[in-house]
Design a protein around this motif. Structure first.
Motif, PDB file in Angstrom:
ATOM      1  N   ALA A 127      39.073  39.478  35.042  1.00  0.00           N
ATOM      2  CA  ALA A 127      40.333  38.741  35.190  1.00  0.00           C
ATOM      3  C   ALA A 127      41.267  39.459  36.163  1.00  0.00           C
ATOM      4  O   ALA A 127      41.916  38.821  37.002  1.00  0.00           O
ATOM      5  CB  ALA A 127      41.004  38.562  33.834  1.00  0.00           C
ATOM      6  N   ALA A 128      41.338  40.774  36.078  1.00  0.00           N
ATOM      7  CA  ALA A 128      42.181  41.545  37.000  1.00  0.00           C
ATOM      8  C   ALA A 128      41.693  41.373  38.430  1.00  0.00           C
ATOM      9  O   ALA A 128      42.492  41.154  39.364  1.00  0.00           O
ATOM     10  CB  ALA A 128      42.181  43.023  36.607  1.00  0.00           C
ATOM     11  N   TYR A 129      40.394  41.454  38.633  1.00  0.00           N
ATOM     12  CA  TYR A 129      39.824  41.281  39.975  1.00  0.00           C
ATOM     13  C   TYR A 129      40.112  39.879  40.513  1.00  0.00           C
ATOM     14  O   TYR A 129      40.582  39.720  41.635  1.00  0.00           O
ATOM     15  CB  TYR A 129      38.316  41.535  39.939  1.00  0.00           C
ATOM     16  CG  TYR A 129      37.632  41.198  41.237  1.00  0.00           C
ATOM     17  CD1 TYR A 129      37.846  41.971  42.378  1.00  0.00           C
ATOM     18  CD2 TYR A 129      36.787  40.105  41.331  1.00  0.00           C
ATOM     19  CE1 TYR A 129      37.229  41.652  43.577  1.00  0.00           C
ATOM     20  CE2 TYR A 129      36.165  39.784  42.521  1.00  0.00           C
ATOM     21  CZ  TYR A 129      36.390  40.562  43.649  1.00  0.00           C
ATOM     22  OH  TYR A 129      35.785  40.236  44.849  1.00  0.00           O
ATOM     23  N   VAL A 130      39.861  38.856  39.705  1.00  0.00           N
ATOM     24  CA  VAL A 130      40.098  37.477  40.144  1.00  0.00           C
ATOM     25  C   VAL A 130      41.582  37.274  40.453  1.00  0.00           C
ATOM     26  O   VAL A 130      41.936  36.625  41.437  1.00  0.00           O
ATOM     27  CB  VAL A 130      39.580  36.459  39.099  1.00  0.00           C
ATOM     28  CG1 VAL A 130      40.037  35.042  39.432  1.00  0.00           C
ATOM     29  CG2 VAL A 130      38.057  36.534  39.021  1.00  0.00           C
ATOM     30  N   TRP A 131      42.457  37.849  39.650  1.00  0.00           N
ATOM     31  CA  TRP A 131      43.896  37.726  39.910  1.00  0.00           C
ATOM     32  C   TRP A 131      44.225  38.279  41.298  1.00  0.00           C
ATOM     33  O   TRP A 131      44.984  37.674  42.042  1.00  0.00           O
ATOM     34  CB  TRP A 131      44.701  38.448  38.824  1.00  0.00           C
ATOM     35  CG  TRP A 131      46.181  38.230  38.964  1.00  0.00           C
ATOM     36  CD1 TRP A 131      46.921  37.235  38.413  1.00  0.00           C
ATOM     37  CD2 TRP A 131      47.100  39.029  39.736  1.00  0.00           C
ATOM     38  NE1 TRP A 131      48.236  37.346  38.792  1.00  0.00           N
ATOM     39  CE2 TRP A 131      48.367  38.445  39.601  1.00  0.00           C
ATOM     40  CE3 TRP A 131      46.969  40.155  40.524  1.00  0.00           C
ATOM     41  CZ2 TRP A 131      49.492  38.960  40.226  1.00  0.00           C
ATOM     42  CZ3 TRP A 131      48.088  40.678  41.152  1.00  0.00           C
ATOM     43  CH2 TRP A 131      49.341  40.074  40.989  1.00  0.00           C
ATOM     44  N   THR A 132      43.624  39.418  41.655  1.00  0.00           N
ATOM     45  CA  THR A 132      43.931  40.020  42.964  1.00  0.00           C
ATOM     46  C   THR A 132      43.441  39.158  44.114  1.00  0.00           C
ATOM     47  O   THR A 132      44.008  39.203  45.204  1.00  0.00           O
ATOM     48  CB  THR A 132      43.338  41.431  43.118  1.00  0.00           C
ATOM     49  OG1 THR A 132      41.906  41.364  43.107  1.00  0.00           O
ATOM     50  CG2 THR A 132      43.850  42.376  42.053  1.00  0.00           C
ATOM     51  N   LEU A 133      42.389  38.386  43.906  1.00  0.00           N
ATOM     52  CA  LEU A 133      41.863  37.548  44.984  1.00  0.00           C
ATOM     53  C   LEU A 133      42.881  36.532  45.469  1.00  0.00           C
ATOM     54  O   LEU A 133      42.952  36.233  46.656  1.00  0.00           O
ATOM     55  CB  LEU A 133      40.600  36.808  44.521  1.00  0.00           C
ATOM     56  CG  LEU A 133      39.373  37.661  44.206  1.00  0.00           C
ATOM     57  CD1 LEU A 133      38.246  36.779  43.694  1.00  0.00           C
ATOM     58  CD2 LEU A 133      38.933  38.463  45.418  1.00  0.00           C
TER      59      LEU A 133
END
Length: 136
Positions: A127-133
């Motif tokens: 979720a953190a990675y996808v948020w940064t995208l």
């Protein structure tokens, strides 16, 4: 002369604060980074996403593919806002086939990463990675 220059800077700064320059001036403010989005979580999420099942449907680095939407923009097929909390909740619950809003995408999204069966920390990392995208 120095006093005049300093006074000019102070007046300009005060004018920017009172008119809200930056906010409301046509330049979108970057959202605050959620406390859950840490460099360590983003790195783990990147690895899980791009080496696991997520990439097969959403493409490398979340650019989108035939079976899953792009995640690197601010268009969300299944979410209202794209907040960290919404992203995390969607990964936990998945998206059953009958709830997919874009009917050209035939596959359901498995809960907890489907076959990956992500644990809570891994879900938080993805979720953190996808948020940064989408929040560059």
């Amino acid at each position: 002369m120095r006093i005049l220059a300093a006074l000019s800077v102070l007046l300009l700064a005060a004018a920017c604060r009172s008119t809200g320059a930056g906010a409301g001036s046509g330049v979108a403010a970057k959202p605050a980074v959620p406390t859950e989005v840490t460099p360590a979580r983003v790195a783990l999420g990147d690895s899980l996403f791009n080496n696991g099942g997520c990439m097969r449907c959403h493409g490398a680095k979340g650019v989108g593919a035939q079976n899953g939407p792009a995640l690197n923009d601010n268009v969300w097929d299944q979410l209202a806002t794209g907040s960290y909390e919404e992203i995390r909740a969607l990964i936990v619950s998945g998206v059953p086939k009958e709830k997919i809003k874009v009917t050209t995408r035939p596959n359901a999204m498995g809960a907890r990463g489907g076959r990956m069966n992500l644990n809570d920390e891994q879900i938080s990392a993805v979720a953190a990675y996808v948020w940064t995208l989408s929040h560059k």
